[in-house]
Design a protein around this motif. Structure first.
Motif, short mmCIF file in Angstrom:
data_model
loop_
_atom_site.label_atom_id
_atom_site.label_comp_id
_atom_site.label_asym_id
_atom_site.label_seq_id
_atom_site.Cartn_x
_atom_site.Cartn_y
_atom_site.Cartn_z
N GLY A 1 0.84 -1.18 0.00
CA GLY A 1 0.00 0.00 0.00
C GLY A 1 0.88 1.24 0.00
N SER B 1 -9.12 -0.19 -0.43
CA SER B 1 -8.79 -1.11 -1.52
C SER B 1 -9.87 -2.16 -1.76
CB SER B 1 -7.46 -1.82 -1.23
OG SER B 1 -6.39 -0.90 -1.15
N ILE C 1 -4.46 6.44 2.35
CA ILE C 1 -4.01 5.54 1.28
C ILE C 1 -4.17 6.26 -0.06
CG2 ILE C 1 -4.56 3.42 0.01
CD1 ILE C 1 -3.22 2.70 2.49
N ASP D 1 -2.03 1.34 -4.33
CA ASP D 1 -1.53 0.03 -3.89
C ASP D 1 -1.00 -0.74 -5.09
OD1 ASP D 1 -3.70 -1.55 -5.09
OD2 ASP D 1 -4.96 -0.77 -3.49
#
Length: 473
Positions: free
Chosen positions: A118, A335, A456, A459
């Motif tokens: 990530g 994700s 985030i 990824d």
């Protein structure tokens, strides 16, 4: 298009070999022909056709159509011009010039070094990014080099990672990661955390790899209860039999609760999503799992029953191993997307879905692969190029009509991974799993860790063609 013809298309996609395309350079396809394929495919199947004036059947006469098609320098430019609200509604349609690679990835094969990671920035105002290793795939270069979950990297080939360069830095088949340590400065808050480089680097090389999406499957003994834990990282049809075998093991162990870890699962096959949901339950066979909504032209030609997917008790005649659970714990993150979200959304009307983690991606649409052939299937494909499209062709609704969750599915209990102390996946003390187990043991009473402002931004699945894809088989 007649319904029968439509469904022949949907279920007849097959793998095509490279051998047919050895002489592509000798017979180059024109941009006009490629643009014509793009327009006609989207005109036939695009779910948002009704919202795009240039896709209307009566939009152009012949000369106007020729002018329009020739106004684009590439099929990619033509494709992008015909999408509906690209930044918000349709973030997921795409086109490729290599459908052979696409088909391999839909079957679970990618070019991979085995480091699943990530990418994080400390806040929305920061451009600096660091990477953390989520898990390492077995029998890969990353495993052979000793990489492990929780390792931190701050640069690639000596270049610091930021929000603008990470795609270019991590795309090559070979690169070196420059390692660092995560420093929380002895406080639970993240505002004073830092990434401290160390003098250590690892060179990694990618190779073709088929990932088994069943990463961890085990039964935990928790206060005299059997709790099934399944980390499932992709809805890949080729592994449905193994998935069913895992549920047979859960069933044999008489598990009372199931923790389904979808935090790294960016989606895949709709059919596999139906099978997984039917394995978790089993008491709803024949009832509505989801309803599909196509563009108005296709929708009008289909029988209402053709729009419905039902819970099932078998996979092409093979009996499913179902647990008949009335509750499931599902771990999520940003994700978590598409087919993963489909499972959450479509189980919600039937059983208690306890979602733990962070809000999901927000993809409720599915796609099919369109080829340059008379009926857009993989039969009689134009042999002089390998372009194909994966446009959104339908929206999914659960049994009570919930759809359009563009901002994602929000968790019942919000928690992020601790990047300074990720823990071991499947270990009862790992952050997200520990919350689920506490909920089971304390009958819903839990304590949550401090919420981090870290964000985030990407990824490892960003470097595949199939990220966030929910496709009709």
């Amino acid at each position: 298009m007649k319904p029968k013809k439509l469904f022949i298309l949907l279920f007849s996609i097959s793998f095509l070999t490279v051998g047919c395309f050895e002489d592509l350079d000798d017979n180059p396809v024109s941009t006009t022909d490629l643009n014509d394929f793009v327009w006609k495919g989207l005109n036939a199947y695009y779910v948002y056709k009704d919202d795009v004036p240039n896709l209307a059947n009566n939009r152009f006469n012949d000369s106007e159509y020729d002018t329009f098609i020739n106004s684009f320098s590439s099929p990619e430019a033509c494709f992008e011009s015909l999408l509906y609200q690209r930044q918000t509604i349709d973030r997921f349609s795409w086109i490729t010039d290599n459908y052979i690679e696409l088909q391999q990835q839909l079957n679970g094969t990618t070019y991979n070094n085995g480091m699943e990671f990530g990418l994080v920035r400390f806040s929305s105002t920061s451009s600096e990014v660091f990477g953390y290793i989520r898990y390492v795939l077995p029998n890969t270069d990353a495993e052979s080099k000793g990489l492990q979950r929780g390792m931190i990297f701050h640069a690639i080939d000596g270049v610091s990672i930021n929000v603008s360069n990470y795609i270019n830095l991590l795309s090559p088949n070979n690169y070196t990661i420059n390692l660092a340590t995560y420093n929380d400065n002895g406080t639970p808050e993240t505002d004073d955390d830092s990434i401290d480089p160390i003098n250590q680097s690892v060179n990694l090389s990618k190779a073709p790899y088929t990932e088994n999406p069943i990463f961890i499957s085990e039964v935990l003994q928790v206060a005299n209860q059997n709790v099934g834990y399944l980390m499932y990282n992709g809805f890949t049809r080729d592994f449905d039999t193994q998935l069913n075998d895992n549920f047979n093991y859960f069933k044999s162990q008489n598990i009372q609760n199931l923790v389904l870890d979808l935090r790294y699962n960016s989606g895949g096959s709709v059919n596999t999503a139906i099978l997984l949901s039917s394995m978790i339950t089993g008491q709803f066979t024949g009832q509505v799992f989801n309803t599909n909504q196509w563009n108005s032209e296709i929708q009008a030609q289909l029988d209402p029953s053709d729009l419905i997917n039902n819970f099932t008790d078998n996979d092409d005649g093979s009996t499913l191993n179902s647990l008949n659970l009335g509750k499931v714990y599902i771990l999520t993150s940003l994700s978590t997307a598409s087919a993963s979200e489909l499972v959450i959304n479509c189980l919600n009307p039937y059983i208690n879905v306890v979602q733990i983690g962070t809000t999901t991606t927000g993809k409720y649409q599915a796609s099919i692969t369109l080829y340059d052939s008379p009926d857009f299937s993989s039969s009689d494909v134009n042999p002089i190029h390998t372009y194909a499209m994966q446009p959104l062709v339908l929206k999914t609704l659960n049994s009570v009509g919930n759809t359009d969750y563009i901002d994602g599915l929000e968790p019942d209990f919000t928690a992020k991974e601790n990047y300074g102390n990720l823990g071991v996946l499947g270990n009862p003390e790992e952050t997200l799993l520990a919350i689920a187990l506490q909920h089971i043991l304390e009958n819903g009473r839990i304590s949550l860790p401090p919420y981090s402002s870290q964000e985030i931004v990407g990824d490892s699945k960003d470097f595949t063609l199939t990220k966030n894809r929910m496709y009709v088989d």
